[in-house]
Every structure is written in C-alpha cells, then in structure tokens.
Design an enzyme around this catalytic site. Structure first.
Site, PDB file in Angstrom:
ATOM      1  N   TRP A  46       1.743  -4.257   9.273  1.00 38.76           N
ATOM      2  CA  TRP A  46       1.084  -4.972  10.376  1.00 38.76           C
ATOM      3  C   TRP A  46       0.396  -6.228   9.864  1.00 38.76           C
ATOM      4  CZ3 TRP A  46      -4.122  -5.999  10.399  1.00 38.76           C
ATOM      5  CH2 TRP A  46      -4.936  -5.189   9.593  1.00 38.76           C
TER       6      TRP A  46
ATOM      7  N   ASN B 167       2.638   1.846   7.556  1.00 34.46           N
ATOM      8  CA  ASN B 167       2.865   0.837   8.596  1.00 34.46           C
ATOM      9  C   ASN B 167       2.773  -0.576   8.048  1.00 34.46           C
ATOM     10  OD1 ASN B 167       1.762   3.312  10.210  1.00 34.46           O
ATOM     11  ND2 ASN B 167       2.745   1.996  11.725  1.00 34.46           N
TER      12      ASN B 167
ATOM     13  N   ASP C 287       0.820  -1.209   0.000  1.00 33.44           N
ATOM     14  CA  ASP C 287       0.000   0.000   0.000  1.00 33.44           C
ATOM     15  C   ASP C 287       0.856   1.262   0.000  1.00 33.44           C
ATOM     16  OD1 ASP C 287      -2.003   1.866   0.339  1.00 33.44           O
ATOM     17  OD2 ASP C 287      -2.307   1.434   2.473  1.00 33.44           O
TER      18      ASP C 287
ATOM     19  N   THR D 207      -5.838   1.722  -2.848  1.00 32.56           N
ATOM     20  CA  THR D 207      -7.220   2.111  -3.155  1.00 32.56           C
ATOM     21  C   THR D 207      -7.570   1.563  -4.525  1.00 32.56           C
ATOM     22  OG1 THR D 207      -7.116   4.142  -1.843  1.00 32.56           O
ATOM     23  CG2 THR D 207      -8.735   4.098  -3.608  1.00 32.56           C
TER      24      THR D 207
ATOM     25  N   TYR E 140      -7.846   3.266   7.940  1.00 32.31           N
ATOM     26  CA  TYR E 140      -7.901   3.284   6.482  1.00 32.31           C
ATOM     27  C   TYR E 140      -9.287   3.778   6.099  1.00 32.31           C
ATOM     28  CZ  TYR E 140      -3.854   0.369   7.269  1.00 32.31           C
ATOM     29  OH  TYR E 140      -2.644  -0.094   7.705  1.00 32.31           O
TER      30      TYR E 140
ATOM     31  N   ASP F 237      -1.897   5.815  -5.133  1.00 32.36           N
ATOM     32  CA  ASP F 237      -2.240   4.954  -3.996  1.00 32.36           C
ATOM     33  C   ASP F 237      -2.625   3.547  -4.445  1.00 32.36           C
ATOM     34  OD1 ASP F 237      -3.112   3.810  -1.674  1.00 32.36           O
ATOM     35  OD2 ASP F 237      -4.763   5.209  -1.320  1.00 32.36           O
TER      36      ASP F 237
ATOM     37  N   SER G 165      -0.115   4.219   2.741  1.00 32.39           N
ATOM     38  CA  SER G 165       0.088   4.167   4.192  1.00 32.39           C
ATOM     39  C   SER G 165       1.529   3.748   4.442  1.00 32.39           C
ATOM     40  CB  SER G 165      -0.887   3.183   4.854  1.00 32.39           C
ATOM     41  OG  SER G 165      -0.609   1.848   4.458  1.00 32.39           O
TER      42      SER G 165
END
Length: 311
Positions: A23, A21, A16, A202, A59, A199, A19
């Site tokens: 996880w 991070n 992505d 998306t 998100y 992005d 963003s």
C-alpha cells in the site's frame, strides 16, 4: 523505491517480511502521514483499475485504512501487471507521519494479507518473472547505504560460509522454531524452544515476558523513566554474545549488535517486550538487529529460510 502506474509514480516503501499487503498513500488521504509523503493519484495513470473493496492494515506502530486498486507495479526492474495494492484514505498514526518511507511492500504469505489481496511476490511467481521462487535480504551492518532485497536470487558475495536452511513452522509470517537463546552456553530465554518470525519490518528484537525481562536483567539493562531499557555504554566491551540456537546451529549476536547507541550518546538494549500471539503461541521477532548480522533467504518454493553470516 518502487513505481506504480503509467506513467510511473515513484514511492519509497519498507520491504516488510512481517506483513503481506502492498500500500501507498493516495490523494484520497488528508492525514498528516499522507500530506507529508508522496501520494498516488489514480487519475494520472492510464493503466489503473479501481475497486470498491476496502482494506485496513495494522502494524505494531501504526495503521492504514483505504481502498484496493489494480495497476502495473515495477520493483527493481521487475514489472508486475495488474498488481492489487492499497490506496490509503486514512493513516491516523503520528508514527507514520515521521517515517522516511511512504508505504509498505509486504513479503509474507497470502494467508495474512488483509482483504485477501494477492501479495506482489505471489504475482511475480505466477507471472513467471523470477528464475527461482525466493528472495534474499542484505542489510548493511551500520545503517549505511547498500542494503538490498534481491528478487529471484542469492548473492553469495554478501555472506560467508554456507547457508543454514531452516524449515518454516507456519506459512503465515516467515515463522521458524528457535531451539533456545543462550549466554555463556546456558539458556537465558526460550529454554524449551519457541517460535519466532524473521521480520525485516521490525528494527529491534522482540519477544514475550518473562524471556525478555530475563535478558534485560542478564545484560544489566535498567528501565528508564521513558520506559526504554538502558545499559551503561562502558558495559558493551564486557558483555558476552547472546546466541540464538536455530536448527541446531548457533547464531551469535555480539553486544555491539544487541545494544544500540542513541544520538545523545546513551546506550539502549535492542530487546523489547512485545506480545505477538498466534495459534502456535507467542512469537519472538527477529528484526533488523538480527538481519544486519545474517544474510537471509526467503524460499517460497521449499518453505524454508536460509541464514548465513553477512559480510
């Protein structure tokens, strides 16, 4: 697919660029979104180091609350030592329960990373794991297999012509300036220029009103009872390209790209209204509809995005 820990535990993630991070779900989480996905178990990894730092990410469609840990993360043959990542403890959204991927691998800048967690691409750079400090993305035109993220390189067999290099206007998201959005050579949105982010996380094309409403009007999209903007499928043949003018170069999207055929045979506009406000104003989001047409290069060394027509 990536793996975390020793021995490796595998996860599918969404790569992505919107963003920052990394996880994955963890055994500490009992939300539906965790129990029906693969969960990381730190006890089973000899290289795991825990922290007491909490992390939360939001998100457009879901959120995650968890705790940060450190471990070895392997992505496409690149092994990153002591990578910080989030272990989810709660994923309250029904959206995340039904997606095919387990977690997120954020490729945006450290400045937007929750809890100040160092993004994995920054560690790849600092650990000297890349021949060039850039990555590139190819998405197949029709959602078939074959899409990839290439770390440290550009594969020119996946695009035609030359890359157009566009300087970043902010180092948060991969943010660039769009000169205008046109149809038949006249602006239908963003007439005086606007800011946009590239992005990969998306799926659609999104932007603020009145721009998006005007595009829906121009392509004959009507709002249905469910709130989606639908287009008569027979229109597709007759509609013109919608052109994003960026850095003086035209990036056309044909109607086959910006109108999506749904499983029931109906046709939906690929544009939606979404307001992402930042210090530099309201952002347009160039999602996968755009990236399936254009091979994209994300160059951290020179703070630029490169785009060329995908093959």
């Amino acid at each position: 697919t990536i793996s975390i820990g020793t021995p490796p535990q595998e996860f599918s993630v969404i790569f992505d660029t919107g963003s920052a991070n990394l996880w994955v779900p963890s055994v500490y989480c009992s939300s539906l979104a965790c129990t029906n996905h693969r969960r990381f178990d730190p006890v089973r990894s000899s290289t795991y180091r825990g922290t007491t730092t909490s992390v939360a990410t939001w998100y457009g469609t879901g959120s995650m609350v968890g705790i940060l840990g450190y471990d070895t993360v392997t992505v496409g043959g690149i092994q990153v030592q002591k990578q910080v990542f989030g272990l989810s403890q709660m994923e309250p959204s029904s959206f995340l329960a039904h997606v095919p991927f387990d977690g997120f691998l954020g490729l945006a800048f450290p400045s937007i990373s929750s809890s100040g967690a160092t993004p994995i691409f920054d560690n790849m750079m600092s650990q000297g794991l890349l021949s060039q400090d850039l990555f590139s993305i190819y998405l197949t035109p029709d959602e078939r297999n074959g899409s990839f993220v290439l770390f440290g390189g550009i594969d020119d067999t996946y695009f035609t012509g030359n890359l157009t290099w566009i300087p970043l206007s902010a180092q948060t998201y991969w943010q660039i300036k769009v000169d205008s959005i046109t149809m038949y050579g006249r602006p239908i949105a963003c007439p005086y220029g606007c800011q946009a982010i590239v992005d990969s996380g998306t799926s659609l094309l999104a932007g603020p009103n009145p721009g998006v409403s005007n595009i829906q009007y121009e392509i004959g999209a009507r709002r249905s009872a469910s709130g989606l903007y639908m287009v008569s499928c027979s229109f597709i043949q007759r509609l013109p390209d919608i052109v994003f003018v960026i850095a003086g170069t035209q990036f056309p999207l044909p109607p086959q790209a910006y109108i999506r055929q749904l499983e029931d045979g109906s046709c939906m506009s690929g544009f939606r209204t979404y307001t992402l406000s930042t210090a530099t104003g309201k952002l347009w989001i160039l999602g996968d509809i755009f990236l399936r047409r254009y091979y994209s290069v994300f160059d951290r060394a020179n703070s630029m995005v490169g785009l060329a027509p995908a093959t």
